[in-house]
Design an enzyme around this catalytic site. Structure first.
Site, PDB file in Angstrom:
ATOM      1  CE  LYS A 122      12.355 -11.135  -9.137  1.00 23.72           C
ATOM      2  NZ  LYS A 122      13.087 -11.847  -8.078  1.00 23.72           N
ATOM      3  CD  GLU A 126      19.926 -16.668  -7.773  1.00 21.40           C
ATOM      4  OE1 GLU A 126      19.766 -16.606  -6.543  1.00 21.40           O
ATOM      5  OE2 GLU A 126      19.059 -16.328  -8.572  1.00 21.40           O
ATOM      6  CG  HIS A 142      26.643 -41.182   2.771  1.00 21.14           C
ATOM      7  ND1 HIS A 142      26.813 -42.481   3.189  1.00 21.14           N
ATOM      8  CD2 HIS A 142      25.898 -40.578   3.718  1.00 21.14           C
ATOM      9  CE1 HIS A 142      26.175 -42.663   4.346  1.00 21.14           C
ATOM     10  NE2 HIS A 142      25.611 -41.510   4.694  1.00 21.14           N
ATOM     11  CE  LYS A 176      19.017 -15.989  -3.800  1.00 18.70           C
ATOM     12  NZ  LYS A 176      17.715 -16.530  -3.777  1.00 18.70           N
ATOM     13  CD1 TRP A 189      -1.132  -7.022  -1.334  1.00 21.15           C
ATOM     14  CD2 TRP A 189       0.201  -6.289  -2.958  1.00 21.15           C
ATOM     15  NE1 TRP A 189      -0.473  -8.099  -1.851  1.00 21.15           N
ATOM     16  CE2 TRP A 189       0.345  -7.686  -2.843  1.00 21.15           C
ATOM     17  CE3 TRP A 189       0.942  -5.603  -3.921  1.00 21.15           C
ATOM     18  CZ2 TRP A 189       1.212  -8.418  -3.655  1.00 21.15           C
ATOM     19  CZ3 TRP A 189       1.803  -6.349  -4.706  1.00 21.15           C
ATOM     20  CH2 TRP A 189       1.935  -7.734  -4.589  1.00 21.15           C
ATOM     21  NE  ARG A 227       5.343   1.215  -1.119  1.00 26.87           N
ATOM     22  CZ  ARG A 227       6.142   0.937  -0.104  1.00 26.87           C
ATOM     23  NH1 ARG A 227       7.421   1.180  -0.210  1.00 26.87           N
ATOM     24  NH2 ARG A 227       5.675   0.433   1.002  1.00 26.87           N
ATOM     25  CD  GLU A 238      17.021 -19.260  -1.535  1.00 26.88           C
ATOM     26  OE1 GLU A 238      16.885 -20.149  -2.396  1.00 26.88           O
ATOM     27  OE2 GLU A 238      16.900 -18.055  -1.793  1.00 26.88           O
ATOM     28  CB  CYS A 259      -0.890   0.023   1.236  1.00 22.25           C
ATOM     29  SG  CYS A 259      -1.998  -1.371   1.299  1.00 22.25           S
ATOM     30  CG  ASN A 265      -0.085   2.679   3.572  1.00 28.91           C
ATOM     31  OD1 ASN A 265      -1.093   2.525   2.889  1.00 28.91           O
ATOM     32  ND2 ASN A 265       1.047   3.170   3.106  1.00 28.91           N
ATOM     33  N   GLY A 266      -1.346  -0.175   6.791  1.00 25.08           N
ATOM     34  CA  GLY A 266      -1.132  -0.941   8.020  1.00 25.08           C
ATOM     35  C   GLY A 266      -2.345  -1.793   8.305  1.00 25.08           C
TER      36      GLY A 266
HETATM   37  C1  F6R Z   1      16.614 -17.423  -7.343  1.00 27.22           C
HETATM   38  C2  F6R Z   1      15.491 -17.165  -8.222  1.00 27.22           C
HETATM   39  C3  F6R Z   1      14.998 -18.271  -9.083  1.00 27.22           C
HETATM   40  C4  F6R Z   1      13.486 -18.360  -8.998  1.00 27.22           C
HETATM   41  C5  F6R Z   1      12.942 -19.389  -9.982  1.00 27.22           C
HETATM   42  C6  F6R Z   1      11.445 -19.552  -9.853  1.00 27.22           C
HETATM   43  O1  F6R Z   1      17.003 -16.299  -6.652  1.00 27.22           O
HETATM   44  O2  F6R Z   1      14.968 -16.085  -8.268  1.00 27.22           O
HETATM   45  O3  F6R Z   1      15.576 -19.483  -8.730  1.00 27.22           O
HETATM   46  O4  F6R Z   1      13.138 -18.701  -7.686  1.00 27.22           O
HETATM   47  O5  F6R Z   1      13.244 -18.986 -11.291  1.00 27.22           O
HETATM   48  O6  F6R Z   1      10.789 -18.366 -10.069  1.00 27.22           O
HETATM   49  P1  F6R Z   1       9.313 -18.146  -9.573  1.00 27.22           P
HETATM   50  O7  F6R Z   1       9.321 -18.188  -8.109  1.00 27.22           O
HETATM   51  O8  F6R Z   1       8.928 -16.791 -10.115  1.00 27.22           O
HETATM   52  O9  F6R Z   1       8.481 -19.243 -10.153  1.00 27.22           O
END
Ligand code: F6R
Length: 604
Positions: free
Chosen positions: A599, A487, A503, A484, A80, A27, A480, A2, A104-105
């Protein structure tokens, strides 16, 4: 999430509000609205969807507030959806009889207030918590005929988080404001007497120079003649760069998104985490009828959230749960039976492999749920039900806040399922609910912690690879952490279940092999400790992350002592995200847009 804008001055108020709302589009939102007040006339416009829908309505229908020689006040909002669906009725500004409010909130005690106000004759039209604010104000104004006093009485009755702008025909030259929880700034415009309000810097840049960022608990009233604050304030100078402002002053979107996790998880829990239970308005109670198994399908970071959830579904809902990487699932000729609930997890809702897996499940007659951050995305349109993450737009390519909100939502789902299946003891549920309430604190980035990660990062720029290791839910967290790092630093890293090292992978151990060990106090500490000792004995360089001192570590990141492993999970998540970001910075990489990545992966 929001956003709020407001304006007092003699310029074209409606355009200023609309342009301000456009600056907040990044946002994320699902509806928007503005209210204009000139003399004793109020006009309000609301629209679902993009700001341009609102803009068209405003341009076609404004009748009053077109005289620029006369003072016009205005407030605006992007919403939102949290309480109630994204409809025009639920969009802000909300109306009483002669006043409007944007907020907001969350008003935690809105139900009690609504009941009380309904009994005294107030009529509510929306499903929101916000509407009680404007009715409460008018309830007091009807008694005292004093807007200042009524606003003060109103805000004293509210519990929760509330940044508010309120306008009223009873004081047509003033905007009443309050900040508690959500951000709110007030800026002096470049023209005499002009005042701007906004929930972040972006709408203010170029229009004003001096700004006050309100602290929690501050309120007041503004008019063309000046601003009365409830407390003394500090004016500062606005930044001049919009992109910088959109990053809230952080160096990268990823950094901003790491820092805002503590706030967005509150939105994820809003209206779902109740005093003694979990509620999902998006799901019907018969969702588990005839279901014997949950199958989760996702990619990348979302897959890691799914893997984490599989532990929680089995532990807390006592239901069998399997997790599959969507690209593998699609081509393995999976056996699909209607006693399986199919859950896809996706930040974007557009990932091709996950979307196709969902379609396969739908065609196979399975019930399906999308746990997703983007409303109206392809997955939300295909799935039988959608649970939104409410993380706001995620801009950094490396996913951060999507993962934390996915984990929170899936954890809540496991509690919800456990409750409707009657397998979760009341005492256990109470502990889990209390722990959920403490997550924002675990996700708070302490300066000391960030600085520690920054300093340590310089020692981890070489070597022949990283092992991230953990057990139970800390295994997907290790995956994860490794993802990170890969990437954004382009260094080789693997996540492993700690018990699996002996193993095979332990053959790689030497001083140039860095082990990042996730050593929570409350989940198999002794077991993971033995695994790390085995690696240390083979001379691997150990960076231990734990609330308990570990003398064999070469580097040690001390996390807070808590009483639940999930709180340790979220604090360690922050460490892993900061650690990879700082390594990436030192290597001179593009943190927000790492090479070779996109993305949203809409191709298989
Ligand atoms: C890692 C990353 C990717 C996504 C993957 C799935 O930082 O961003 O591994 O997690 O491409 O994307 P979504 O979640 O949009 O289906």
């Amino acid at each position: 999430m929001c956003g709020i804008v407001g304006y007092i001055g003699k310029k074209d108020t409606k355009s200023i509000l609309i342009e301000g709302l456009k600056e907040l589009e990044y946002r994320g939102y699902d509806s928007a609205g503005i209210a204009l007040l000139q003399n004793d006339k109020i006009e309000v416009f609301k629209a679902v969807g993009k700001i341009k829908n609102l803009e068209e309505k405003v341009l076609q229908n404004t009748t009053c507030c077109t005289n620029f020689d006369t003072l016009t006040l205005g407030i605006g909002h992007t919403r939102w959806a949290t309480h109630g669906k994204p409809t025009e009725l639920n969009a802000h500004p909300h109306l009483g009889v002669y006043s409007y409010v944007v907020h907001n909130g969350i008003i935690e005690n809105y139900k009690e207030l609504k009941e009380e106000l309904t009994l005294s004759g107030h009529i509510f039209v929306s499903q929101t918590d916000t509407e009680v604010i404007v009715h409460l104000f008018e309830y007091y104004f009807n008694q005292y005929n004093d807007a200042n006093r009524s606003f003060k009485e109103t805000i004293e009755r509210l519990h929760g988080a509330y940044s508010i702008l309120l306008i009223t025909k009873s004081e047509p030259n003033k905007i009443f404001f309050m900040k508690h929880g959500s951000p709110l700034a007030i800026a002096k415009g470049n023209d005499d007497g002009e005042i701007y309000f906004a929930s972040s810097d972006a709408p203010l840049i170029g229009l004003a120079n001096d700004v006050v960022y309100l602290e929690d608990g501050m309120s007041g009233v503004a008019s063309i003649y000046g601003i009365e604050f409830s407390h003394s304030v500090q004016w500062s100078t606005l930044p001049t760069n919009k992109l910088f402002a959109q990053k809230n002053g952080f160096r990268f979107f990823m950094e901003k998104e790491i820092y805002e996790q503590k706030d967005v998880v509150v939105d994820s829990m809003m209206g779902r985490l109740k005093d003694d239970t979990i509620v999902f308005d998006e799901l019907t109670h018969d969702i588990l009828e005839g279901i014997n198994e949950i199958k989760i399908c996702a990619c990348g970071t979302s897959y890691h959230a799914g893997l984490t959830a599989s532990y929680l579904f089995e532990r807390l809902s006592k239901i069998r749960c399997t997790v599959e990487i969507a690209s593998e699932f699609r081509y393995k000729e999976p056996l699909l039976t209607p006693d399986t609930l199919f859950i896809v997890i996706s930040q974007s809702g557009e990932t091709a492999d996950t979307l196709e897996a969902l379609k396969m499940a739908k065609n196979g007659g399975l019930k399906s749920i999308a746990v997703c951050n983007v409303d109206n995305s392809s997955m939300t349109r295909v799935a039988d039900a959608t649970i939104l993450l409410r993380a706001g737009i995620e801009k950094g390519v490396a996913s951060t806040k999507a993962f934390s909100t996915q984990t929170v939502v899936l954890w809540m789902m496991s509690l919800y399922f456990g409750t409707i299946r009657g397998v979760l003891a009341k005492e256990k549920l109470e502990i889990e609910l209390q722990t959920l309430r403490e997550i924002p604190n675990s996700l708070k980035v302490e300066d000391k912690l960030h600085e520690k990660c920054r300093r340590l990062s310089k020692r981890y720029l070489h070597g022949h690879g990283f092992f991230f290791i953990g057990r139970d839910v800390f295994f997907p967290l290790a995956l994860e952490g490794a993802l990170k790092l890969k990437e954004i630093s382009y260094l080789h890293a693997e996540g492993y279940p700690a018990g699996e090292m002996k193993h095979g992978p332990i053959a790689l151990a030497d001083p140039e092999l860095f082990t990042i060990a996730l050593m929570p106090q409350h989940l198999h500490y002794d077991k993971i400790k033995s695994n790390v000792e085995e690696l240390s004995a083979r001379d691997s360089t150990i960076c231990a992350i734990s609330p308990l001192p570990f003398e064999l570590s070469d580097d040690f990141i001390n996390t807070k002592k808590t009483n639940h492993y999930m709180l340790e999970f979220f604090e360690m998540l922050i460490v892993l995200q900061l650690f990879s970001m700082e390594i990436s910075v030192r290597l001179g990489n593009d943190v927000d847009m790492p090479r070779n990545l996109a993305k949203s992966v809409t191709v298989e």
